[in-house]
Scaffold this motif. Structure first.
Motif, PDB file in Angstrom:
ATOM      1  N   PHE A  72      28.308  48.092  20.809  1.00 51.21           N
ATOM      2  CA  PHE A  72      29.386  47.110  21.180  1.00 51.21           C
ATOM      3  C   PHE A  72      29.426  46.093  20.020  1.00 51.21           C
ATOM      4  O   PHE A  72      28.754  45.904  19.258  1.00 51.21           O
ATOM      5  CB  PHE A  72      28.562  46.351  22.418  1.00 51.21           C
ATOM      6  CG  PHE A  72      28.533  47.082  23.567  1.00 51.21           C
ATOM      7  CD1 PHE A  72      29.428  46.944  24.815  1.00 51.21           C
ATOM      8  CD2 PHE A  72      27.356  48.153  23.783  1.00 51.21           C
ATOM      9  CE1 PHE A  72      29.117  47.843  25.870  1.00 51.21           C
ATOM     10  CE2 PHE A  72      27.109  48.931  24.828  1.00 51.21           C
ATOM     11  CZ  PHE A  72      28.191  48.702  26.122  1.00 51.21           C
TER      12      PHE A  72
ATOM     13  N   ASN B 262      31.357  55.143  23.928  1.00 49.03           N
ATOM     14  CA  ASN B 262      30.987  55.463  25.245  1.00 49.03           C
ATOM     15  C   ASN B 262      30.728  57.107  25.323  1.00 49.03           C
ATOM     16  O   ASN B 262      31.664  57.870  25.947  1.00 49.03           O
ATOM     17  CB  ASN B 262      32.003  54.967  26.250  1.00 49.03           C
ATOM     18  CG  ASN B 262      31.346  55.178  27.527  1.00 49.03           C
ATOM     19  OD1 ASN B 262      30.247  55.635  28.084  1.00 49.03           O
ATOM     20  ND2 ASN B 262      32.310  54.621  28.728  1.00 49.03           N
TER      21      ASN B 262
ATOM     22  N   ASP C 142      24.929  53.078  23.218  1.00 42.74           N
ATOM     23  CA  ASP C 142      26.222  52.761  22.933  1.00 42.74           C
ATOM     24  C   ASP C 142      26.168  51.743  22.204  1.00 42.74           C
ATOM     25  O   ASP C 142      25.374  51.038  21.909  1.00 42.74           O
ATOM     26  CB  ASP C 142      27.101  52.953  24.069  1.00 42.74           C
ATOM     27  CG  ASP C 142      27.072  54.095  24.951  1.00 42.74           C
ATOM     28  OD1 ASP C 142      27.824  55.067  24.274  1.00 42.74           O
ATOM     29  OD2 ASP C 142      27.241  54.048  26.143  1.00 42.74           O
TER      30      ASP C 142
ATOM     31  N   GLN D 196      33.057  44.254  23.111  1.00 38.33           N
ATOM     32  CA  GLN D 196      33.989  45.154  23.268  1.00 38.33           C
ATOM     33  C   GLN D 196      33.229  46.546  23.052  1.00 38.33           C
ATOM     34  O   GLN D 196      32.409  46.601  22.177  1.00 38.33           O
ATOM     35  CB  GLN D 196      35.165  45.226  22.052  1.00 38.33           C
ATOM     36  CG  GLN D 196      36.044  46.455  22.062  1.00 38.33           C
ATOM     37  CD  GLN D 196      36.925  46.230  20.835  1.00 38.33           C
ATOM     38  OE1 GLN D 196      36.988  45.205  20.098  1.00 38.33           O
ATOM     39  NE2 GLN D 196      37.692  47.190  20.570  1.00 38.33           N
ATOM     40  N   GLN D 197      33.370  47.702  24.011  1.00 41.06           N
ATOM     41  CA  GLN D 197      32.608  48.575  23.810  1.00 41.06           C
ATOM     42  C   GLN D 197      33.231  49.713  22.889  1.00 41.06           C
ATOM     43  O   GLN D 197      34.278  50.010  22.924  1.00 41.06           O
ATOM     44  CB  GLN D 197      32.377  49.545  25.105  1.00 41.06           C
ATOM     45  CG  GLN D 197      31.515  50.597  25.114  1.00 41.06           C
ATOM     46  CD  GLN D 197      30.952  50.862  26.459  1.00 41.06           C
ATOM     47  OE1 GLN D 197      31.262  50.475  27.587  1.00 41.06           O
ATOM     48  NE2 GLN D 197      30.184  52.119  26.542  1.00 41.06           N
TER      49      GLN D 197
ATOM     50  N   TYR E  10      30.489  42.182  19.616  1.00 45.27           N
ATOM     51  CA  TYR E  10      30.573  40.914  20.516  1.00 45.27           C
ATOM     52  C   TYR E  10      31.142  39.635  19.697  1.00 45.27           C
ATOM     53  O   TYR E  10      30.741  39.364  18.547  1.00 45.27           O
ATOM     54  CB  TYR E  10      29.065  40.747  20.839  1.00 45.27           C
ATOM     55  CG  TYR E  10      28.727  39.285  21.976  1.00 45.27           C
ATOM     56  CD1 TYR E  10      29.055  39.617  23.134  1.00 45.27           C
ATOM     57  CD2 TYR E  10      28.576  38.265  21.465  1.00 45.27           C
ATOM     58  CE1 TYR E  10      28.721  38.696  24.159  1.00 45.27           C
ATOM     59  CE2 TYR E  10      28.553  37.185  22.067  1.00 45.27           C
ATOM     60  CZ  TYR E  10      28.452  37.428  23.667  1.00 45.27           C
ATOM     61  OH  TYR E  10      28.387  36.475  24.560  1.00 45.27           O
TER      62      TYR E  10
END
Length: 801
Positions: free
Chosen positions: A116, A130, A114, A126-127, A118
């Motif tokens: 991200f 997903n 996934d 923050q993702q 940062y």
């Protein structure tokens, strides 16, 4: 309970002391069995060093407790608070690899498939995605308002502000329906159906209208690009988001992959391992494209008009000249020249978004170009061309695009070249084509990066000595190279995010790697963080091998490591070790990757042998001429360097010329075979480990650079392959090979074995290792192999009593 534990521990220590292993007053006596144990008996050096994003901590993998696997540790930037990282902290860390925005306040990365985002100041991630599918290769768009990434072979963009995801490409396997199966018979049937049947005409009209309306309703949908059965690679979004570049890789359909049988398996059945093609077989093809989203069209970037693209290698021209004996034998028809196959890497866009540069390499690896790309026209302009009739390589160049980046002016790119004979830094202006030399001298530069303020370069160089690696700072436009590290040996440096501190992995020839921290200032004192060595390892006084030079027959200086007995005897025995990999350096002043061999050499010296470890022609660290000294003849200058080393031992170190042995693995095994077959009066005994016996059976990427291909340069292969010289064997030969070697296949020694049998040779033996690949992993295998090597030398190099 604590008192009981202390008593038990003290008793155990006494017991170990009584066995003569760890008693502090005893010197450890080496043996093959002790040396070849699980390397944890030495201690585990720190590895994979990286800084926390805020620069407050240094993380690294370490194993001071001797567990089955290394664990993640951390230490503060000043070298204090050394501790094991908790599972929770480890899980919360952002991925080590990622891409920063230009201000380095944010970072995007992939973790567990996934994406991200940062924030470095807040330390929060923050993702972005997903999903079950894997997303990869995240980067910031040029305006840094989006995160672009790959998913299912296509490029997507996620808006940082609005969270909207947009698909930017639509690559599809196969061919477009309108292009599939075109032939007169099918076209006639289709036209007949449309002419005869109203329902067919009506349905086609409805389908065409629906497709047209869909395009009107969704005007921003990306163009369908059909790639047949090719692999899409390196998809890049341009600065103004108009141009998307990509590479297509075509896999050869007729290439034959060699199979290695695995005999010792869980199922009890022999299982086949698919490995690789052999040199000269069909290889991957590469194409480079631009997708212009504004014009909704994709087009190829071609090398046809690039200077030098039609130039054939010198060895082929020489062959053609020999074949053209007289005008009467020359074909009167002039064959139209074809551009050589190439691979294009990049593009690398300037920060101002005005310029794009690509790197191109010819498939024969004789040329490397730095090119300016005009994406709207696919036009290429040559900025630099490096031509080598041997092959292109060297620090910062390697086999791909190499190290390259933009200078602060946004108008010039920096890159490596061996133009001077050593890998150095250059810059070229993309508008004027003016080139500038940034570093020069008889040394090599590697691991280059620009400082955050773009005022300085940081890099590693072996300027002090070919066998030392130091960390340097230099003004971006060239000038004084400021040496920041000072300890003799090698330094692997990680700059802190604020560039105020250095995390250093340092080692010396007889001291394994340890972690140090240091201020980023000339003359600053490094502080040692880790102490990894076991008490047992410290009990032996490990030799500091002397780095010497001797003259080769052609006058070249050859560097080597020398191990001597404490009391060398007159006319004593000697062993020459040949490192593997070909392009690798081992006569240096840092802890060797051949640490088992280093310990074995200490053991041999204890037994009265003088040991010489040579950086022969073809080795790394000494510039282009040494690197390419084996072109078209492996077993030429690389072998004569070892013969000259043997002469040097006799002339300077009182070695008996009749009692010299040789051994090595991989390329070292190959040289050992060539030595035993072609220089039988120089070497009385040899151990060839995991050795190439016939270069026509090795891989393409490595071998074709040095020997070209068997079908185009058969003489080079015949000159360089030991199997052709087996009849020359006189001395005692030991051959050792892993049966599941997926690099140098076991078939190599099987073929040589049959050759030796047919020649009626008796003074050789073969030891096989059923569960070992190219690099042995089992201590039992290492022990067995080196006990055989030691026995070989004892029986053939020592005076009979």
């Amino acid at each position: 309970m604590q008192l009981k534990q202390k008593v038990v521990a003290f008793a155990a220590l006494l017991l170990l002391g009584s066995n003569g292993l760890l008693a502090q007053n005893d010197k450890l006596e080496l043996s093959v069995e002790k040396i070849m144990r699980d390397p944890k008996w030495i201690g585990t050096s720190p590895s994979n060093v990286f800084w926390s994003e805020d620069g407050k901590k240094i993380y690294f993998y370490w194993n001071p407790e001797g567990n089955r696997q290394d664990s993640l540790y951390s230490v503060s930037a000043d070298g204090r608070n050394l501790q094991k990282v908790s599972p929770q902290e480890r899980r919360n860390l952002p991925a080590q690899r990622g891409v920063y925005n230009r201000a380095e306040t944010k970072k995007v990365y992939e973790k567990n498939g996934d994406i991200f985002l940062y924030d470095i100041k807040s330390g929060k991630a923050q993702q972005v995605t997903n999903t079950v599918e894997r997303e990869s290769s995240p980067a910031f768009s040029h305006n840094e308002q989006k995160v672009v990434y790959m998913k299912d072979g296509n490029l997507f963009a996620w808006g940082i502000g609005n969270g909207q995801t947009v698909q930017l490409t639509d690559f599809k396997k196969g061919r477009k329906a309108a292009e599939e199966g075109k032939n007169a018979q099918r076209d006639w049937l289709k036209e007949q159906q449309l002419a005869l049947l109203q329902i067919v005409r009506d349905r086609k009209t409805d389908k065409d209208a629906a497709e047209k309306q869909q395009k009107l309703d969704s005007p921003d949908r990306p163009k369908e690009i059909y790639v047949e059965d090719k692999v899409v690679n390196n998809v890049t979004l341009g600065p103004n988001e108009r141009f998307i570049t990509y590479q297509l890789i075509s896999r050869p359909k007729n290439a034959k992959v060699a199979i290695v049988p695995n005999f010792v398996t869980e199922t009890g059945y022999t299982e086949d391992i698919n490995t690789r093609t052999k040199v000269g077989d069909a290889q991957n093809g590469y194409e480079f494209f631009v997708y212009d989203t504004q014009r909704d069209t994709a087009y190829a970037v071609l090398m046809n008009n690039v200077e030098g693209i039609y130039d054939q290698p010198a060895y082929l021209l020489q062959q053609e000249a020999k074949a053209s004996v007289s005008p009467s034998t020359t074909d009167s028809k002039t064959k139209k020249p074809e551009p050589r196959a190439t691979a294009i890497y990049g593009p690398y866009w300037s920060d101002n978004g005005k310029h794009a540069v690509v790197v191109a390499r010819s498939a024969d690896n004789k040329d490397r170009w730095i090119l300016k790309l005009n994406p709207s026209t696919a036009e290429l302009t040559v900025l630099d061309r490096q031509r080598d009739e041997a092959w292109i390589n060297g620090p910062g160049i390697s086999y791909g695009p190499g190290e390259i980046g933009w200078m602060p002016d946004g108008e010039s790119v920096w890159f490596h070249s061996e133009e001077s004979g050593y890998s150095h830094l250059y810059a070229v202006n993309v508008s004027s084509g003016k080139k500038k030399t940034l570093t020069s001298g008889k040394f090599e530069v590697s691991d280059v990066r620009l400082s955050d303020d773009k005022k300085n370069f940081y890099f590693t160089a072996n300027k002090v000595h070919p066998g030392e690696k130091h960390f340097y700072r230099m003004p971006v436009n060239g000038g004084e190279m400021v040496q920041l590290t000072s300890m003799t040996g090698a330094h692997e440096v990680e700059l802190s995010p604020d560039e105020k501190n250095l995390a250093i992995r340092y080692s010396y020839s007889n001291r394994p790697w340890e972690l140090y921290v240091m201020n980023n200032k000339k003359g600053a004192k490094p502080k040692q963080v880790t102490n990894s060595l076991t008490d047992e390892f410290k009990l032996y006084d490990w030799r500091e091998p002397e780095v010497i030079t001797f003259k080769a027959e052609d006058g070249a200086d050859v560097y080597a490591r020398l191990y001597r007995p404490e009391n060398p005897q007159q006319n004593g025995p000697a062993v020459i070790f040949v490192h593997g990999a070909g392009y690798l350096q081992n006569a240096h002043k840092w802890w060797s990757s051949y640490f088992r061999e280093y310990m074995f050499h200490n053991f041999l010296a204890d037994q009265g042998y003088t040991v010489l470890d040579i950086d022969y022609r073809g080795s790394a660290g000494y510039g282009r001429d040494v690197r390419t000294g084996i072109y078209q003849f492996m077993g030429g200058k690389d072998l004569s360097d070892h013969v000259d080393g043997a002469k040097h031992l006799v002339e300077k170190y009182n070695v008996d010329p009749k009692r010299i042995g040789i051994y090595g693995g991989s390329y070292g095994g190959f040289i050992t075979l060539m030595a035993m077959f072609t220089e039988p009066d120089v070497f009385a005994a040899g151990a060839a480990l995991r050795s190439v016996t016939d270069w026509a059976h090795y891989n393409h990427g490595y071998t074709s650079n040095i020997l070209n291909t068997p079908q185009t340069d058969s003489t080079a292969y015949a000159k360089s392959s030991p199997i052709y010289y087996a009849e020359g064997l006189k001395g005692a030969l030991l051959i050792c090979h892993g049966m599941v070697d997926t690099n140098v296949h076991f078939q190599d020694v099987v073929r040589l074995t049959q050759r030796l049998i047919e020649l009626g040779k008796e003074n050789w033996e073969l030891a096989v290792y059923p569960v070992e690949d190219h690099g042995f992993t089992e201590p039992a295998s290492w022990t067995d192999e080196y006990k055989r090597i030691y026995k070989l030398f004892e029986e053939n190099l020592k005076e009979k009593k």
